[in-house]
Motif scaffolding. Sequence first.
Motif, PDB file in Angstrom:
ATOM      1  N   MET A   1     -51.919  30.329 -36.923  1.00  0.00           N
ATOM      2  CA  MET A   1     -52.048  29.586 -35.673  1.00  0.00           C
ATOM      3  C   MET A   1     -50.688  29.524 -34.987  1.00  0.00           C
ATOM      4  SD  MET A   1     -54.248  28.035 -33.872  1.00  0.00           S
ATOM      5  CE  MET A   1     -54.336  26.939 -32.522  1.00  0.00           C
ATOM      6  N   GLN A   2     -50.693  29.584 -33.691  1.00  0.00           N
ATOM      7  CA  GLN A   2     -49.463  29.565 -32.913  1.00  0.00           C
ATOM      8  C   GLN A   2     -48.962  28.133 -32.736  1.00  0.00           C
ATOM      9  OE1 GLN A   2     -52.300  31.091 -31.787  1.00  0.00           O
ATOM     10  NE2 GLN A   2     -51.714  33.143 -32.361  1.00  0.00           N
ATOM     11  N   ASP A   3     -47.658  27.991 -32.485  1.00  0.00           N
ATOM     12  CA  ASP A   3     -47.100  26.686 -32.159  1.00  0.00           C
ATOM     13  C   ASP A   3     -47.653  26.244 -30.822  1.00  0.00           C
ATOM     14  OD1 ASP A   3     -43.855  27.597 -33.466  1.00  0.00           O
ATOM     15  OD2 ASP A   3     -45.550  26.646 -34.460  1.00  0.00           O
ATOM     16  N   LEU A   4     -47.835  24.942 -30.658  1.00  0.00           N
ATOM     17  CA  LEU A   4     -48.451  24.422 -29.441  1.00  0.00           C
ATOM     18  C   LEU A   4     -47.631  24.699 -28.194  1.00  0.00           C
ATOM     19  CD1 LEU A   4     -49.851  21.024 -30.728  1.00  0.00           C
ATOM     20  CD2 LEU A   4     -51.091  23.150 -30.323  1.00  0.00           C
ATOM     21  N   ASP A   5     -46.300  24.732 -28.314  1.00  0.00           N
ATOM     22  CA  ASP A   5     -45.477  24.957 -27.135  1.00  0.00           C
ATOM     23  C   ASP A   5     -45.484  26.419 -26.696  1.00  0.00           C
ATOM     24  OD1 ASP A   5     -44.037  25.773 -29.324  1.00  0.00           O
ATOM     25  OD2 ASP A   5     -42.122  25.020 -28.594  1.00  0.00           O
ATOM     26  N   GLU A   6     -46.134  27.294 -27.446  1.00  0.00           N
ATOM     27  CA  GLU A   6     -46.248  28.694 -27.073  1.00  0.00           C
ATOM     28  C   GLU A   6     -47.583  28.997 -26.410  1.00  0.00           C
ATOM     29  OE1 GLU A   6     -45.585  30.448 -30.851  1.00  0.00           O
ATOM     30  OE2 GLU A   6     -43.439  30.192 -30.761  1.00  0.00           O
ATOM     31  N   LEU A   7     -48.458  28.001 -26.307  1.00  0.00           N
ATOM     32  CA  LEU A   7     -49.755  28.165 -25.655  1.00  0.00           C
ATOM     33  C   LEU A   7     -49.767  27.380 -24.349  1.00  0.00           C
ATOM     34  CD1 LEU A   7     -52.183  27.756 -28.682  1.00  0.00           C
ATOM     35  CD2 LEU A   7     -51.583  29.877 -27.510  1.00  0.00           C
ATOM     36  N   VAL A   8     -50.174  28.024 -23.269  1.00  0.00           N
ATOM     37  CA  VAL A   8     -50.260  27.380 -21.963  1.00  0.00           C
ATOM     38  C   VAL A   8     -51.721  27.389 -21.545  1.00  0.00           C
ATOM     39  CG1 VAL A   8     -49.564  27.514 -19.545  1.00  0.00           C
ATOM     40  CG2 VAL A   8     -47.950  28.181 -21.344  1.00  0.00           C
ATOM     41  N   LEU A   9     -52.274  26.221 -21.247  1.00  0.00           N
ATOM     42  CA  LEU A   9     -53.662  26.122 -20.814  1.00  0.00           C
ATOM     43  C   LEU A   9     -53.793  26.690 -19.407  1.00  0.00           C
ATOM     44  CD1 LEU A   9     -56.545  25.073 -21.331  1.00  0.00           C
ATOM     45  CD2 LEU A   9     -55.808  22.922 -20.294  1.00  0.00           C
ATOM     46  N   LEU A  10     -54.646  27.688 -19.249  1.00  0.00           N
ATOM     47  CA  LEU A  10     -54.866  28.306 -17.938  1.00  0.00           C
ATOM     48  C   LEU A  10     -56.051  27.680 -17.223  1.00  0.00           C
ATOM     49  CD1 LEU A  10     -54.345  32.050 -18.900  1.00  0.00           C
ATOM     50  CD2 LEU A  10     -52.702  30.514 -17.822  1.00  0.00           C
ATOM     51  N   GLU A  11     -57.150  27.485 -17.950  1.00  0.00           N
ATOM     52  CA  GLU A  11     -58.314  26.837 -17.361  1.00  0.00           C
ATOM     53  C   GLU A  11     -59.159  26.218 -18.456  1.00  0.00           C
ATOM     54  OE1 GLU A  11     -61.625  30.003 -16.406  1.00  0.00           O
ATOM     55  OE2 GLU A  11     -59.746  30.633 -15.504  1.00  0.00           O
ATOM     56  N   SER A  12     -59.959  25.242 -18.074  1.00  0.00           N
ATOM     57  CA  SER A  12     -60.792  24.532 -19.026  1.00  0.00           C
ATOM     58  C   SER A  12     -62.163  24.298 -18.415  1.00  0.00           C
ATOM     59  CB  SER A  12     -60.135  23.195 -19.379  1.00  0.00           C
ATOM     60  OG  SER A  12     -60.967  22.447 -20.226  1.00  0.00           O
ATOM     61  N   ASP A  13     -63.201  24.518 -19.214  1.00  0.00           N
ATOM     62  CA  ASP A  13     -64.576  24.258 -18.796  1.00  0.00           C
ATOM     63  C   ASP A  13     -65.233  23.475 -19.921  1.00  0.00           C
ATOM     64  OD1 ASP A  13     -67.051  24.223 -17.613  1.00  0.00           O
ATOM     65  OD2 ASP A  13     -67.505  26.313 -18.023  1.00  0.00           O
ATOM     66  N   GLY A  14     -65.176  22.161 -19.832  1.00  0.00           N
ATOM     67  CA  GLY A  14     -65.658  21.327 -20.926  1.00  0.00           C
ATOM     68  C   GLY A  14     -64.742  21.487 -22.123  1.00  0.00           C
ATOM     69  N   VAL A  15     -65.310  21.918 -23.244  1.00  0.00           N
ATOM     70  CA  VAL A  15     -64.500  22.105 -24.452  1.00  0.00           C
ATOM     71  C   VAL A  15     -64.007  23.542 -24.604  1.00  0.00           C
ATOM     72  CG1 VAL A  15     -65.550  20.198 -25.710  1.00  0.00           C
ATOM     73  CG2 VAL A  15     -66.538  22.485 -25.879  1.00  0.00           C
ATOM     74  N   LEU A  16     -64.405  24.441 -23.707  1.00  0.00           N
ATOM     75  CA  LEU A  16     -63.945  25.830 -23.746  1.00  0.00           C
ATOM     76  C   LEU A  16     -62.661  25.946 -22.929  1.00  0.00           C
ATOM     77  CD1 LEU A  16     -64.413  28.777 -24.548  1.00  0.00           C
ATOM     78  CD2 LEU A  16     -65.731  29.055 -22.472  1.00  0.00           C
TER      79      LEU A  16
END
Length: 41
Positions: free
Chosen positions: A1-16
């Motif tokens: 699993m990647q570190d959280l600071d290396e993931l950027v949320l682009l879009e969200s649709d409910g829980v996806l």
Amino acid sequence: MQDLDELVLLESDGVLGKYLYTKTNEIMEGVGTIAVPRGIR
């Protein structure tokens, strides 16, 4: 699993969610929930 600071949320649709992994510029999708720390308004 990647570190959280290396993931950027682009879009969200409910829980996806769609994320950008900044180390490889790979776009990933995942199912889950977003946790908000207490005390943030």
